[in-house]
Design an enzyme around this catalytic site. Structure first.
Site, short mmCIF file in Angstrom:
data_model
loop_
_atom_site.label_atom_id
_atom_site.label_comp_id
_atom_site.label_asym_id
_atom_site.label_seq_id
_atom_site.Cartn_x
_atom_site.Cartn_y
_atom_site.Cartn_z
N ARG A 143 -18.46 24.13 20.01
CA ARG A 143 -17.00 24.67 20.14
C ARG A 143 -16.86 26.20 19.54
O ARG A 143 -15.99 26.90 20.14
CB ARG A 143 -16.02 23.79 19.41
CG ARG A 143 -14.92 24.09 19.72
CD ARG A 143 -13.76 22.80 19.16
NE ARG A 143 -13.70 23.08 17.59
CZ ARG A 143 -14.00 22.11 16.83
NH1 ARG A 143 -14.38 20.90 17.35
NH2 ARG A 143 -13.79 22.42 15.56
N LYS A 176 -7.87 38.51 35.34
CA LYS A 176 -7.52 39.68 36.26
C LYS A 176 -8.70 40.80 36.62
O LYS A 176 -9.62 40.44 37.22
CB LYS A 176 -6.39 40.50 35.67
CG LYS A 176 -5.02 39.71 35.58
CD LYS A 176 -4.54 39.06 36.66
CE LYS A 176 -3.70 37.88 36.35
NZ LYS A 176 -2.59 37.83 35.62
C1 LIG Z 1 -1.83 36.80 34.76
C2 LIG Z 1 -1.24 37.59 33.57
C3 LIG Z 1 -1.21 36.75 32.58
C4 LIG Z 1 -1.73 35.21 32.32
O1 LIG Z 1 -3.21 34.89 32.64
P1 LIG Z 1 -3.61 33.93 33.05
O2 LIG Z 1 -5.20 34.08 33.09
O3 LIG Z 1 -3.47 33.62 34.71
O4 LIG Z 1 -3.17 32.70 32.11
C5 LIG Z 1 -0.48 36.99 31.18
N1 LIG Z 1 -0.21 38.39 31.30
C6 LIG Z 1 -0.27 39.25 32.40
C7 LIG Z 1 0.53 40.60 32.15
C8 LIG Z 1 -0.53 38.76 33.57
O5 LIG Z 1 -0.78 39.53 34.81
#
Ligand SMILES: *Cc1c(COP(=O)(O)O)cnc(C)c1O
Length: 380
Positions: A50, A200
């Site tokens: 973990r 992202k």
């Molecule tokens: C997409 C996003 C998140 C959340 O990310 P996930 O990996 O989808 O949980 C948080 N903050 C910002 C600015 C984002 O664009």
């Protein structure tokens, strides 16, 4: 070593006979050689799966190296990276300040969950800068910033906010997803926690959900403890993919940003467009802050079309052929969504019309432009 060289080398060994990439190392149980070693592992050997194996540790150390952090918590999503910082810092009787431009689900965690812990949650204007000091109280524990903000891309004055917070000992967290930890260093700017969605740009291929929080010193210790207490875990396969994404991060961000600025320039001249919201353009109200704190932009921005209602926005989105309709950004492919930034906000933004958010990918910019142009006409 320059940053691009560092990106190619971070998180992998450089000596001995070995594969270039740290292999995917799957484990729950990690056996000890002797009874003594059960609780006292040789340096760097994990105790239990973990806590991560070599795969997760390679990604952690690469991200720490990029941002000169002491610790990197890996979280199952970007959202859980943001929520983890609240878990690390907030307690009953406390007060939390959150940017009005914060990612929607992070806001909901604060108003629906953190508020139930006996913590007061309040929002501040993302353009408050040093003016935030009027909202900081003796019991303010955490300020949650996001720069630039989701959908409306306000750039925040992190050094000024950090200075105001320091006067009462409040910590600050910055959602740093837009810079990917590459084009800005929020820890250097004064943040205690730099958190991002690796989903992202770092993942970059629309096939991984993951987050990271980076910190230095005492904050790094509290972060690690909160991560361990929560039992947060990411799979070695996903860590491998995120680390692979890191190798091409700069190249991909460069093309995505270049494409986005060209698309933004052409849209700005289009009669259907009222305004472009892209911090790297000199018509953005926070452009000076962007220039001060960032070395390059991401390729996601918003467009305000003149007098468009939701129906027109929907016709436009339906007419797009190359742009996909979907949430997220930072992948290789272009995406579009419509958004009404007023919906869940306390402070008025400057934008009354419908906003379309474009995430510009790595396609040829002429193809992208032709797609947008025909969809604007087709939606009339
Ligand atoms: C997409 C996003 C998140 C959340 O990310 P996930 O990996 O989808 O949980 C948080 N903050 C910002 C600015 C984002 O664009």
């Amino acid at each position: 070593m320059k940053r691009d060289t560092q990106l190619m080398r971070a998180g992998r060994p450089h000596h001995g006979t070995r594969p270039v990439n740290v292999p995917v190392d799957r484990a729950s149980t990690i056996l000890a050689g002797t009874a003594r070693e059960l609780y006292n592992r040789p340096d760097g050997t994990p105790l239990y799966g973990r806590f991560g194996t070599e795969s997760q540790n390679a990604l952690r150390s690469a991200l720490c190296e990029m941002q000169r952090a002491d610790y990197c918590a890996l979280t199952p999503s970007g959202l859980s990276a943001m929520t983890l910082t609240a878990i690390a810092e907030v307690s009953a009787g406390g007060h939390v300040l959150a940017s009005d431009s914060l990612y929607g689900p992070t806001r909901m965690f604060l108003t629906d969950t953190v508020a139930r812990w006996g913590v007061e949650v309040e929002f501040y204007d993302p353009r408050a800068g040093a003016g935030i000091s009027t909202q900081i109280k003796a019991n303010t524990q955490l300020v949650l910033c996001e720069s630039p903000g989701s959908l409306t891309f306000e750039v925040q004055d992190i050094p000024a906010i950090s200075k105001a917070a320091a006067r009462t000992g409040a910590r600050i967290m910055v959602d740093d997803t837009w810079s990917a930890g590459l084009n800005a260093n929020m820890l250097d700017l004064g943040a205690d926690y730099a958190a991002q969605s690796l989903t992202k740009y770092v993942g970059g291929h629309s096939d991984v959900i993951m987050g990271a929080v980076l910190a230095q010193g005492e904050a790094a210790k509290r972060l690690k403890q909160a991560e361990w207490r929560m039992g947060l875990y990411v799979s070695p396969d996903d860590a491998f993919l995120a680390l692979r994404g890191l190798r091409t991060l700069e190249l991909r961000m460069e093309k995505s940003a270049r494409n986005s600025l060209e698309i933004a320039r052409r849209l700005a001249d289009h009669p259907a467009v009222a305004s472009i919201i892209h911090p790297a353009r000199d018509d953005h109200p926070d452009h000076a802050l962007y220039l001060r704190d960032f070395t390059a932009p991401a390729g996601v921005f918003s467009v305000e079309f003149a007098g468009w209602d939701i129906a027109r926005s929907e016709r436009f989105l339906d007419a797009l052929g190359i742009f996909g309709l979907g949430f997220s950004w930072g992948g290789f492919e272009s995406l579009a969504v419509h958004c009404d930034p007023q919906l869940r906000r306390h402070f008025r933004t400057a934008h009354d019309g419908a906003l379309i958010r474009l995430a510009i990918g790595l396609e040829n910019v002429e193809d992208l432009w032709n797609d947008l142009e025909q969809a604007i006409s087709a939606s009339a």
